[in-house]
Scaffold this active site. Structure first.
Site, PDB file in Angstrom:
ATOM      1  N   ARG A 195      63.109  41.566  67.194  1.00 55.67           N
ATOM      2  CA  ARG A 195      62.171  42.449  67.608  1.00 55.67           C
ATOM      3  C   ARG A 195      61.532  42.960  66.267  1.00 55.67           C
ATOM      4  O   ARG A 195      61.352  44.053  66.396  1.00 55.67           O
ATOM      5  CB  ARG A 195      62.962  43.780  68.376  1.00 55.67           C
ATOM      6  CG  ARG A 195      63.546  43.204  69.657  1.00 55.67           C
ATOM      7  CD  ARG A 195      63.843  44.579  70.440  1.00 55.67           C
ATOM      8  NE  ARG A 195      64.178  44.027  71.520  1.00 55.67           N
ATOM      9  CZ  ARG A 195      65.559  43.878  72.072  1.00 55.67           C
ATOM     10  NH1 ARG A 195      66.220  43.756  71.073  1.00 55.67           N
ATOM     11  NH2 ARG A 195      65.942  43.340  73.036  1.00 55.67           N
TER      12      ARG A 195
ATOM     13  N   LYS B 103      47.179  42.731  62.277  1.00 55.15           N
ATOM     14  CA  LYS B 103      46.844  42.036  63.965  1.00 55.15           C
ATOM     15  C   LYS B 103      47.549  40.791  63.750  1.00 55.15           C
ATOM     16  O   LYS B 103      47.395  40.101  62.884  1.00 55.15           O
ATOM     17  CB  LYS B 103      45.332  41.954  64.159  1.00 55.15           C
ATOM     18  CG  LYS B 103      44.959  43.247  64.710  1.00 55.15           C
ATOM     19  CD  LYS B 103      43.493  42.862  65.133  1.00 55.15           C
ATOM     20  CE  LYS B 103      42.825  44.200  65.766  1.00 55.15           C
ATOM     21  NZ  LYS B 103      41.539  43.895  66.173  1.00 55.15           N
TER      22      LYS B 103
ATOM     23  N   GLU C 178      32.497  37.774  56.291  1.00 54.85           N
ATOM     24  CA  GLU C 178      33.290  39.153  56.553  1.00 54.85           C
ATOM     25  C   GLU C 178      32.956  40.185  55.569  1.00 54.85           C
ATOM     26  O   GLU C 178      33.117  41.227  55.572  1.00 54.85           O
ATOM     27  CB  GLU C 178      34.878  38.739  56.801  1.00 54.85           C
ATOM     28  CG  GLU C 178      35.086  37.985  57.944  1.00 54.85           C
ATOM     29  CD  GLU C 178      34.842  38.715  59.401  1.00 54.85           C
ATOM     30  OE1 GLU C 178      34.847  40.058  59.071  1.00 54.85           O
ATOM     31  OE2 GLU C 178      35.127  38.267  60.381  1.00 54.85           O
TER      32      GLU C 178
ATOM     33  N   LYS D 244      38.605  47.399  54.499  1.00 56.31           N
ATOM     34  CA  LYS D 244      39.447  47.027  55.596  1.00 56.31           C
ATOM     35  C   LYS D 244      40.954  48.020  55.368  1.00 56.31           C
ATOM     36  O   LYS D 244      41.262  48.514  56.451  1.00 56.31           O
ATOM     37  CB  LYS D 244      39.981  45.515  55.597  1.00 56.31           C
ATOM     38  CG  LYS D 244      40.890  45.362  56.739  1.00 56.31           C
ATOM     39  CD  LYS D 244      40.220  44.180  57.580  1.00 56.31           C
ATOM     40  CE  LYS D 244      41.421  44.403  58.757  1.00 56.31           C
ATOM     41  NZ  LYS D 244      41.499  43.011  59.630  1.00 56.31           N
TER      42      LYS D 244
ATOM     43  N   GLU E  40      43.507  50.210  66.774  1.00 55.60           N
ATOM     44  CA  GLU E  40      41.967  50.158  67.278  1.00 55.60           C
ATOM     45  C   GLU E  40      41.647  50.873  68.257  1.00 55.60           C
ATOM     46  O   GLU E  40      41.240  50.792  69.544  1.00 55.60           O
ATOM     47  CB  GLU E  40      41.590  48.815  67.653  1.00 55.60           C
ATOM     48  CG  GLU E  40      40.239  48.507  67.556  1.00 55.60           C
ATOM     49  CD  GLU E  40      39.918  46.937  67.787  1.00 55.60           C
ATOM     50  OE1 GLU E  40      40.730  46.032  67.155  1.00 55.60           O
ATOM     51  OE2 GLU E  40      39.171  46.437  68.608  1.00 55.60           O
TER      52      GLU E  40
ATOM     53  N   ARG F 288      38.779  51.650  63.776  1.00 55.27           N
ATOM     54  CA  ARG F 288      38.916  50.089  63.713  1.00 55.27           C
ATOM     55  C   ARG F 288      37.679  49.185  64.402  1.00 55.27           C
ATOM     56  O   ARG F 288      37.821  48.256  63.771  1.00 55.27           O
ATOM     57  CB  ARG F 288      40.216  49.730  64.071  1.00 55.27           C
ATOM     58  CG  ARG F 288      40.560  48.336  63.414  1.00 55.27           C
ATOM     59  CD  ARG F 288      42.034  47.843  63.705  1.00 55.27           C
ATOM     60  NE  ARG F 288      42.199  46.497  62.928  1.00 55.27           N
ATOM     61  CZ  ARG F 288      43.427  46.020  62.540  1.00 55.27           C
ATOM     62  NH1 ARG F 288      44.468  46.761  62.592  1.00 55.27           N
ATOM     63  NH2 ARG F 288      43.402  44.855  62.169  1.00 55.27           N
TER      64      ARG F 288
ATOM     65  N   ASN G 294      34.425  45.130  64.228  1.00 57.35           N
ATOM     66  CA  ASN G 294      33.762  44.186  65.471  1.00 57.35           C
ATOM     67  C   ASN G 294      32.418  43.904  65.087  1.00 57.35           C
ATOM     68  O   ASN G 294      31.695  43.129  65.731  1.00 57.35           O
ATOM     69  CB  ASN G 294      33.953  44.418  66.498  1.00 57.35           C
ATOM     70  CG  ASN G 294      35.612  44.508  67.136  1.00 57.35           C
ATOM     71  OD1 ASN G 294      36.434  43.499  66.451  1.00 57.35           O
ATOM     72  ND2 ASN G 294      36.028  45.203  67.827  1.00 57.35           N
TER      73      ASN G 294
ATOM     74  N   HIS H 201      30.696  40.648  65.869  1.00 60.08           N
ATOM     75  CA  HIS H 201      31.767  39.732  66.452  1.00 60.08           C
ATOM     76  C   HIS H 201      31.507  39.607  67.997  1.00 60.08           C
ATOM     77  O   HIS H 201      32.151  38.733  68.405  1.00 60.08           O
ATOM     78  CB  HIS H 201      33.086  40.160  66.187  1.00 60.08           C
ATOM     79  CG  HIS H 201      33.672  40.053  64.664  1.00 60.08           C
ATOM     80  ND1 HIS H 201      32.890  40.492  63.504  1.00 60.08           N
ATOM     81  CD2 HIS H 201      34.717  39.444  64.375  1.00 60.08           C
ATOM     82  CE1 HIS H 201      33.609  40.206  62.623  1.00 60.08           C
ATOM     83  NE2 HIS H 201      34.503  39.366  62.765  1.00 60.08           N
TER      84      HIS H 201
ATOM     85  N   HIS I 193      31.982  35.963  68.679  1.00 61.40           N
ATOM     86  CA  HIS I 193      33.029  35.234  69.392  1.00 61.40           C
ATOM     87  C   HIS I 193      32.365  34.518  70.755  1.00 61.40           C
ATOM     88  O   HIS I 193      33.002  33.258  70.945  1.00 61.40           O
ATOM     89  CB  HIS I 193      33.904  36.413  70.082  1.00 61.40           C
ATOM     90  CG  HIS I 193      34.844  36.970  69.238  1.00 61.40           C
ATOM     91  ND1 HIS I 193      35.477  38.189  69.188  1.00 61.40           N
ATOM     92  CD2 HIS I 193      35.319  36.455  68.076  1.00 61.40           C
ATOM     93  CE1 HIS I 193      36.067  38.712  68.106  1.00 61.40           C
ATOM     94  NE2 HIS I 193      36.259  37.296  67.238  1.00 61.40           N
TER      95      HIS I 193
ATOM     96  N   HIS J  20      34.290  30.560  62.085  1.00 62.26           N
ATOM     97  CA  HIS J  20      34.271  31.846  62.457  1.00 62.26           C
ATOM     98  C   HIS J  20      33.098  32.930  61.773  1.00 62.26           C
ATOM     99  O   HIS J  20      32.329  33.368  62.303  1.00 62.26           O
ATOM    100  CB  HIS J  20      35.664  32.668  62.175  1.00 62.26           C
ATOM    101  CG  HIS J  20      35.563  34.175  62.385  1.00 62.26           C
ATOM    102  ND1 HIS J  20      35.703  34.667  63.902  1.00 62.26           N
ATOM    103  CD2 HIS J  20      35.638  35.356  61.559  1.00 62.26           C
ATOM    104  CE1 HIS J  20      35.544  35.947  63.778  1.00 62.26           C
ATOM    105  NE2 HIS J  20      35.738  36.405  62.765  1.00 62.26           N
TER     106      HIS J  20
HETATM  107  N1  GLY Z   1      39.472  41.354  62.512  1.00 58.30           N
HETATM  108  C1  GLY Z   1      39.349  42.601  63.239  1.00 58.30           C
HETATM  109  C2  GLY Z   1      40.380  43.400  62.800  1.00 58.30           C
HETATM  110  O1  GLY Z   1      41.259  43.177  61.923  1.00 58.30           O
HETATM  111  O2  GLY Z   1      40.509  44.520  63.543  1.00 58.30           O
END
Ligand code: GLY
Length: 360
Positions: free
Chosen positions: A121, A143, A185, A227, A237, A241, A245, A248, A252, A264
């Site tokens: 966990r 993430k 990015e 970031k 998010e 956050r 995007n 994106h 995507h 990407h």
């Molecule tokens: N790559 C987008 C984020 O980390 O939210």
């Protein structure tokens, strides 16, 4: 500029991102003091570097260091690969005070973070990104995840790292294409947050992507700072956050249409031009600011157009994207450079018109 820079990510458990050269010895210092077992997850291309890292970590502390070599790129983000790591950890009697190191590009740090988040966990993870994309995006912000047959990143966890070590020396082994694609990015950070990045690219696009230049380092640090601020405020998010995007949603869909053979960053590059055109046609962004997207991305050699006939397929993919809330499409658009906002459920005719500006 040889000193390291430290950028702190706020939150319940704040952590530092260190940017510098020759700083791999910091990995040992970043591990929890009580960690007696460490799993270093790495791709085949970094096997020799991972063996060096193991030697360093073994010499600098009383610990057993295991290496888990996993397939490159998206092939590494499969449940079977996570299961392989869990098996190595189980056989070595990994406890909750032990730790994982993610040593590689974005796919490797995503997988390593997921393995750390799920073992008992949750155990500590130190991320050591080795690509531009990893340093400015994937390894920062917690993430983590794997792909399933139904799509990318559908299974995962928010699991912030204990530290992120960005050793710029590691970028020397990347190809120009890899470095420039990752730089998309960084350009995004310029458009949504720090226009200084855009000024630096316009002043000298060659220096901006040369990892040995001061301009490159400044751009990387600004992108990481952006970031760090965003995820420090909104880890899960729930709001802010989402600005990350930018470019994106269409990006995507292009990656999906290209079966992930496009990098990407290349897909996000086209996506940013689309988002800028959407912003312009929605009456939010000036013609000049939209054109600036194309100019800067082209200066770097990034793509700014895509197949005109692909619209219906791209739209269908965007509608299925997991980031769609309810059944409404959402796009990050700009009110100005540095001023991102959400455009919810835009008219399909507006989307189509914006795509006309991108289609070739
Ligand atoms: N790559 C987008 C984020 O980390 O939210």
């Amino acid at each position: 500029m040889s000193q390291s820079t430290v950028i702190t990510v706020a939150g319940d458990e704040p952590y530092d991102i260190t940017v510098g050269r020759g700083i791999l010895p910091l990995v040992g210092e970043a591990l929890p003091p009580g960690a007696r077992r460490v799993l270093v997850v790495h791709p085949p291309t970094l096997a020799a570097a991972a063996a060096d890292l193991r030697e360093q970590l073994t010499a600098s502390g009383d610990r057993q260091v295991l290496l888990a070599e996993i397939p490159d790129a998206e092939q590494g983000k499969r449940v079977e690969v996570a299961a392989f790591c869990w098996q190595v950890m189980g056989q070595a009697d990994f406890t909750r005070t032990d730790a994982v190191v993610g040593f590689g590009g974005g796919a490797v740090t995503d997988l390593a973070g997921f393995v750390a988040a799920t073992w008992l966990r949750g155990v500590a993870v130190v991320q050591v990104p080795t690509t531009v994309l990893g340093m400015v995006d994937a390894a920062v912000g917690g993430k983590t995840g794997i792909n399933t047959a139904e799509g990318k990143n559908l299974v995962g966890a928010f699991w912030p790292p204990r530290a992120v070590i960005c050793d710029l020396d590691l970028l020397d082994s990347l190809t120009d294409n890899e470095r420039v694609a990752g730089f998309a990015e960084v350009v995004k950070a310029g458009f949504i947050w720090y226009p200084e990045i855009l000024d630096l690219i316009e002043a000298d696009p060659v220096a901006a992507v040369d990892p040995h230049s001061d301009a490159f380092r400044r751009c990387i640090e600004l992108a990481i700072e952006m970031k760090a601020r965003v995820v420090g405020e909104d880890l899960r998010e729930a709001g802010l956050r989402e600005v990350l995007n930018y470019g994106h949603t269409l990006g995507h869909a292009i990656e999906h249409a290209e079966r992930y053979r496009w990098r990407h960053g290349a897909a996000v590059s086209v996506g940013m031009v689309f988002a800028a055109e959407l912003s312009r046609l929605a009456g939010r962004l000036s013609d000049a600011a939209a054109q600036r997207h194309r100019d800067i991305l082209e200066l770097l050699g990034l793509p700014t157009t895509y197949r005109a006939g692909a619209w219906n397929q791209l739209l269908a993919t965007m509608q299925r994207d997991k980031k769609t809330r309810g059944s409404m499409l959402r796009f990050i658009v700009l009110d100005d450079i540095g001023k991102p906002t959400v455009l919810q459920a835009p008219d399909e005719s507006l989307l189509f018109a914006a795509y006309q500006e991108v289609g070739e």
